[in-house]
Design an enzyme around this catalytic site. Structure first.
Site, mmCIF file in Angstrom:
data_model
loop_
_atom_site.group_PDB
_atom_site.id
_atom_site.type_symbol
_atom_site.label_atom_id
_atom_site.label_comp_id
_atom_site.label_asym_id
_atom_site.label_seq_id
_atom_site.Cartn_x
_atom_site.Cartn_y
_atom_site.Cartn_z
ATOM 1 N N ARG A 98 72.069 13.722 -5.184
ATOM 2 C CA ARG A 98 72.713 12.688 -5.999
ATOM 3 C C ARG A 98 74.234 12.800 -5.947
ATOM 4 O O ARG A 98 74.931 11.787 -5.955
ATOM 5 C CB ARG A 98 72.237 12.805 -7.454
ATOM 6 C CG ARG A 98 70.764 12.462 -7.677
ATOM 7 C CD ARG A 98 70.474 12.363 -9.170
ATOM 8 N NE ARG A 98 69.083 12.028 -9.443
ATOM 9 C CZ ARG A 98 68.152 12.905 -9.767
ATOM 10 N NH1 ARG A 98 68.480 14.197 -9.843
ATOM 11 N NH2 ARG A 98 66.917 12.535 -10.017
ATOM 12 N N LYS A 207 56.567 24.373 -4.124
ATOM 13 C CA LYS A 207 55.788 24.530 -5.346
ATOM 14 C C LYS A 207 56.706 24.287 -6.544
ATOM 15 O O LYS A 207 57.929 24.361 -6.381
ATOM 16 C CB LYS A 207 55.139 25.908 -5.398
ATOM 17 C CG LYS A 207 56.056 27.056 -5.833
ATOM 18 C CD LYS A 207 55.262 28.317 -6.038
ATOM 19 C CE LYS A 207 56.077 29.388 -6.722
ATOM 20 N NZ LYS A 207 56.317 29.177 -8.135
ATOM 21 N N LYS A 241 55.275 36.030 4.480
ATOM 22 C CA LYS A 241 55.639 37.441 4.471
ATOM 23 C C LYS A 241 54.839 38.212 5.516
ATOM 24 O O LYS A 241 53.664 37.950 5.741
ATOM 25 C CB LYS A 241 55.429 38.031 3.073
ATOM 26 C CG LYS A 241 56.397 37.463 2.023
ATOM 27 C CD LYS A 241 56.183 38.088 0.676
ATOM 28 C CE LYS A 241 57.183 37.550 -0.342
ATOM 29 N NZ LYS A 241 58.571 37.938 -0.033
ATOM 30 N N GLU A 275 56.756 41.621 -11.734
ATOM 31 C CA GLU A 275 58.205 41.430 -11.771
ATOM 32 C C GLU A 275 58.804 42.310 -12.861
ATOM 33 O O GLU A 275 58.226 42.448 -13.940
ATOM 34 C CB GLU A 275 58.561 39.968 -12.053
ATOM 35 C CG GLU A 275 58.065 38.983 -11.015
ATOM 36 C CD GLU A 275 58.439 37.556 -11.380
ATOM 37 O OE1 GLU A 275 59.422 37.043 -10.826
ATOM 38 O OE2 GLU A 275 57.746 36.977 -12.238
ATOM 39 N N ASP A 294 52.902 29.727 -12.815
ATOM 40 C CA ASP A 294 54.039 30.147 -11.998
ATOM 41 C C ASP A 294 53.632 31.070 -10.863
ATOM 42 O O ASP A 294 54.205 30.996 -9.765
ATOM 43 C CB ASP A 294 55.072 30.835 -12.891
ATOM 44 C CG ASP A 294 56.384 31.110 -12.170
ATOM 45 O OD1 ASP A 294 56.867 30.208 -11.464
ATOM 46 O OD2 ASP A 294 56.921 32.223 -12.314
ATOM 47 N N HIS A 299 50.639 31.826 -5.662
ATOM 48 C CA HIS A 299 50.845 33.029 -4.852
ATOM 49 C C HIS A 299 49.612 33.928 -4.829
ATOM 50 O O HIS A 299 49.114 34.319 -3.767
ATOM 51 C CB HIS A 299 52.018 33.846 -5.403
ATOM 52 C CG HIS A 299 53.336 33.149 -5.338
ATOM 53 N ND1 HIS A 299 53.663 32.246 -4.357
ATOM 54 C CD2 HIS A 299 54.428 33.240 -6.139
ATOM 55 C CE1 HIS A 299 54.888 31.808 -4.552
ATOM 56 N NE2 HIS A 299 55.365 32.391 -5.628
ATOM 57 N N LYS A 398 55.868 39.394 -16.124
ATOM 58 C CA LYS A 398 57.291 39.733 -16.182
ATOM 59 C C LYS A 398 57.494 40.971 -17.039
ATOM 60 O O LYS A 398 56.651 41.319 -17.853
ATOM 61 C CB LYS A 398 58.091 38.556 -16.734
ATOM 62 C CG LYS A 398 58.135 37.355 -15.802
ATOM 63 C CD LYS A 398 59.073 36.277 -16.311
ATOM 64 C CE LYS A 398 59.225 35.150 -15.304
ATOM 65 N NZ LYS A 398 59.860 35.602 -14.044
#
Length: 548
Positions: A98, A207, A241, A275, A294, A299, A398
């Site tokens: 934009r 994603k 990976k 994580e 997420d 994944h 997390k």
């Protein structure tokens, strides 16, 4: 057979020799299959490989060109492909967004991204060739005239080089504008450009692919109204990976593993995607997503599909994706509630790296009454001959003890007849673990004899690491995936029915959680490996989580 397949097959046996400490000098040297130009600067993975893999002249158009993903991953990936001589001779890069940005400023922004995020230092000669063919088009994502200008811009590039060019559209934007971009690619004629030819238009979609089954089906409907399935590349960077790709090599190129890859020898499978970071500045996104959307649905399920699928009839993209869909369809519906198959939790305050960190509900931008999970653990049952009775445990979260992603195949213990007496025998189940990040490689846990005059045992671990064997400057996932899309190889991308099948499994869980609110939400201190309820999930089958 593709060039990379030949080298990959021979390279696999060298990998086995290195893993088992057998000197390569005991076997004949690998044949030099291809004549190569100066290769001293190329990564060992690329030495001997074709310099271009057959990509036609290509223009890559990045929607969301000023975004974080473009700077951190896409621009560095394109630069490193150029450094490895893997881009076609006629390659052009077009940013779209934009905000109006002059071509020179966009080129400067790209160079700064390479300096900051590339695995290689910026080489002005290499980047200069790419920058000379880098431009920018400004426009809204829901503005048909702007897409007409983009079409004219691509036509001007073709006129300049005197030949047709493959358009590859990379949608790296918030998912709210996926549909308008797709619709306008169709309305402008860009989606159907050169359809049916080797250089037909293609689209890569980032994603998250939908928020639930209904939204995934709606997005697939929009895609199918504009593109044909073989033009579409739904990306999950985990599939790019090295260790994820090596999983297939280890299974199907080594006779010692595949005969054991079933319910007769495997006790359980654990997949961990952990994580250390908290929600940080992403609270706005994360509050609408949560761990299941997420990480688990995309994944982690991709890792499961590659681990559990049946051998494909070939390495053809559709053959591999057919088997992935079959195994996803064989997964049994998940039970909710106490004693069920699903656990959710939020991180509480704790110590991370010697520092005190706050709990999720006190993070900036998080609703103090939030029912968004930062951790999820799942127990899956696959109802087919190979895996009947073998539990697959998935967990992601997390603020966990450390950042790691791995697949662990836990084999059954041998009968306790010879080494079951007394305290002299410290035995562990054999475990084959694929570590996907941060230190890519694999390990095998065996039971060995402790040197001495009496027979005593203890578990020992054999390690293979890509960085020590092949060097640390390993190509990143986005490099492989962008290149595969350019040459039309969809093996490492997600098919539409595959995305819908995964959402079909998890949408009832999300609906159940939404109806329950915070009821059933567990907690865990930051720096732990998860809540107590996740341990109980495995204890029901006399299993425990391994520490990666």
């Amino acid at each position: 057979m593709r060039d990379s397949g030949v080298v990959g097959y021979l390279g696999t046996w060298y990998l086995v020799l290195v893993t088992w400490n057998i000197s390569p000098c005991l076997v004949p040297p690998m044949p030099k299959l291809f004549s190569t130009m100066a290769e001293t600067q190329r990564h060992p993975f690329l030495q001997g490989l074709s310099k271009h893999r057959g990509a036609p002249p290509t223009v890559v158009v990045i929607f969301g060109a000023s975004g974080d993903l473009t700077a951190r991953k896409l621009i560095p990936a394109i630069y490193n492909l150029a450094a490895d001589n893997l881009l076609p001779a006629d390659f052009h890069l077009v940013g779209y967004g934009r905000k109006p940005i002059p071509d020179a400023e966009f080129q400067k922004m790209a160079a700064e991204a390479i300096r900051e995020f590339s695995r290689r230092e910026l080489n002005n000669d290499i980047w200069g060739h790419v920058a000379a063919n880098t431009s920018y088009v400004a426009g809204g994502y829901d503005e048909k005239p702007a897409f007409d200008r983009l079409a004219q811009h691509i036509s001007a590039i073709e006129k300049k080089i005197g030949r047709e060019i493959q358009p590859l559209f990379y949608i790296s934007t918030p998912p709210t504008v996926f549909a308008p971009i797709l619709v306008n690619l169709g309305a402008s004629g860009l989606a159907g450009k050169y359809l049916g030819q080797a250089h037909q238009a293609k689209v890569i979609i980032e994603k998250p692919f939908g928020r639930d089954l209904a939204s995934a089906r709606a997005l697939n409907g929009t895609i199918r109204s504009v593109f044909q399935e073989h033009q579409v590349y739904r990306i999950d960077h985990y599939l790019g990976k090295e260790t994820v790709q090596d999983l297939l090599v280890q299974r199907f190129a080594n006779a010692i593993f595949e005969p054991l890859w079933n319910r007769n020898f495997v006790d359980s499978v654990q997949i961990t995607v952990a994580e250390q970071v908290g929600v940080e500045a992403r609270a706005g996104y994360y509050e609408q997503s949560g761990c299941l959307r997420d990480m688990i649905q995309n994944h982690t399920m991709q890792l499961l599909a590659l681990t559990a699928m049946e051998p494909p009839v070939s390495l053809d993209a559709e053959a591999v994706r057919d088997e992935k869909v079959k195994v996803l369809k064989a997964i049994q519906p998940l039970a909710l509630g106490p004693g069920g198959d699903v656990v959710r939790a939020q991180y509480a305050a704790g110590m991370m790296g010697g520092k005190q960190v706050t709990d999720y509900l006190k993070e900036p931008g998080v609703n103090p009454q939030s029912a968004t999970e930062t951790f999820a653990a799942i127990r899956l049952s696959i109802n087919n001959w190979r895996w009947q009775g073998v539990p697959f445990y998935l967990r992601s979260g997390k603020r966990l003890a450390r950042r790691v992603s791995e697949i662990a195949i836990n084999f059954k213990c041998p009968p306790g007849t010879l080494f079951a007496e007394g305290h002299r025998f410290d035995l562990a189940a054999n475990t084959l673990a694929f570590q996907i990040q941060p230190d890519e490689g694999l390990s095998l846990v065996l039971n060995g004899k402790i040197p001495g005059l009496e027979t005593r045992t203890q578990p020992v671990k054999m390690n293979f690491r890509y960085s020590t064997t092949f060097g640390s400057n390993t190509p990143e996932a986005y490099e492989r995936l962008v290149l595969d899309a350019m040459i039309g190889d969809g093996t490492l991308f997600i098919r539409g029915d595959e995305a819908e099948t995964s959402w079909q499994l998890y949408t009832p869980v999300l609906e159940g959680w939404a109806a329950a609110g915070r009821e059933g939400m567990d907690s865990y201190p930051a720096g732990a490996w998860g809540p107590a309820s996740a341990d109980l999930l495995l204890a029901q089958n006399d299993h425990t989580w391994r520490q990666p």
